[in-house]
Design an enzyme around this catalytic site. Sequence first.
Site, PDB file in Angstrom:
ATOM      1  N   LYS A  64      74.017  52.563  -4.469  1.00 47.94           N
ATOM      2  CA  LYS A  64      74.892  53.379  -3.627  1.00 47.94           C
ATOM      3  C   LYS A  64      75.168  52.660  -2.312  1.00 47.94           C
ATOM      4  CE  LYS A  64      73.525  57.963  -5.347  1.00 47.94           C
ATOM      5  NZ  LYS A  64      72.877  59.249  -4.981  1.00 47.94           N
ATOM      6  N   CYS A  92      70.453  57.430  -0.623  1.00 49.72           N
ATOM      7  CA  CYS A  92      69.284  57.961  -1.331  1.00 49.72           C
ATOM      8  C   CYS A  92      69.663  58.353  -2.751  1.00 49.72           C
ATOM      9  CB  CYS A  92      68.739  59.216  -0.642  1.00 49.72           C
ATOM     10  SG  CYS A  92      68.277  59.017   1.082  1.00 49.72           S
ATOM     11  N   ASP A  93      68.643  58.468  -3.597  1.00 48.69           N
ATOM     12  CA  ASP A  93      68.835  59.058  -4.910  1.00 48.69           C
ATOM     13  C   ASP A  93      67.530  59.715  -5.351  1.00 48.69           C
ATOM     14  OD1 ASP A  93      71.001  58.889  -7.291  1.00 48.69           O
ATOM     15  OD2 ASP A  93      68.969  59.007  -8.098  1.00 48.69           O
ATOM     16  N   SER A  94      67.631  60.959  -5.811  1.00 48.43           N
ATOM     17  CA  SER A  94      66.438  61.722  -6.188  1.00 48.43           C
ATOM     18  C   SER A  94      66.439  62.061  -7.670  1.00 48.43           C
ATOM     19  CB  SER A  94      66.363  63.029  -5.382  1.00 48.43           C
ATOM     20  OG  SER A  94      66.243  62.778  -4.003  1.00 48.43           O
ATOM     21  N   GLY A 129      64.584  57.542  -3.983  1.00 53.31           N
ATOM     22  CA  GLY A 129      64.786  56.184  -3.527  1.00 53.31           C
ATOM     23  C   GLY A 129      65.579  56.189  -2.237  1.00 53.31           C
TER      24      GLY A 129
END
Length: 222
Positions: A64, A92-94, A129
Amino acid sequence: MGSTPVVRGSTIVLGSASPARLRVLRDAGLDPQVLVADLDEDAIIAEMGDASPSDVVTRLASAKGEAIVSTILTGGDPAFDAARADGVVLTCDSMLLLAGELSGKPHSSDVAVAQWARMRGNTGDLMTGHCVTRLRDGAVETVVADHKSTQIHFSDVSDDQIARYVATGEPLKVAGAFTLDGLGGWLLDGITGDPSSVIGISLPLTRQLLSQVGVDVTDLWQ
């Protein structure tokens, strides 16, 4: 590394469409611009094969960041001056790790109901992340990334409670099909770890990553 002050007028970009992430940052004194990346996350995950869950979420956050930075530096968004871009990009990535399986946003009611049937009465790990990219004078200066994991203790809710929660539409739009700061908070017994990470972006980890790229978070406070 010593911190380098971010001068007034520097860009702070949140590369996420999540209103919860934006709210966390605003409540914590930042006022980022929002720019959303269009990524095929499933393709990225497939390419990673047997990578660890922590590597998956960190890679997604980094991807991203790469997409957002490319948009800024190639002049793809008129809100940014590519030649003078200076500041930080936060992405971010969840995903939820439960019984060895990662899951993201369910998107459909059937998937959300099935996911809650697996989660209730169990403990999972909400993994997020994080990637911080430092821009200076229209170029990438430094990129750092890491992840934060927080244990989620799900209540042993009934089928009817699951159906009512899914019917609100809230769990369809969030990683793991639950929220901590919304209706989903009623269906949790607690968490072990960082609450801000569960909402979407870890303030402690973001502060640490900013420090690694030479930025003191207090310089970003509005």
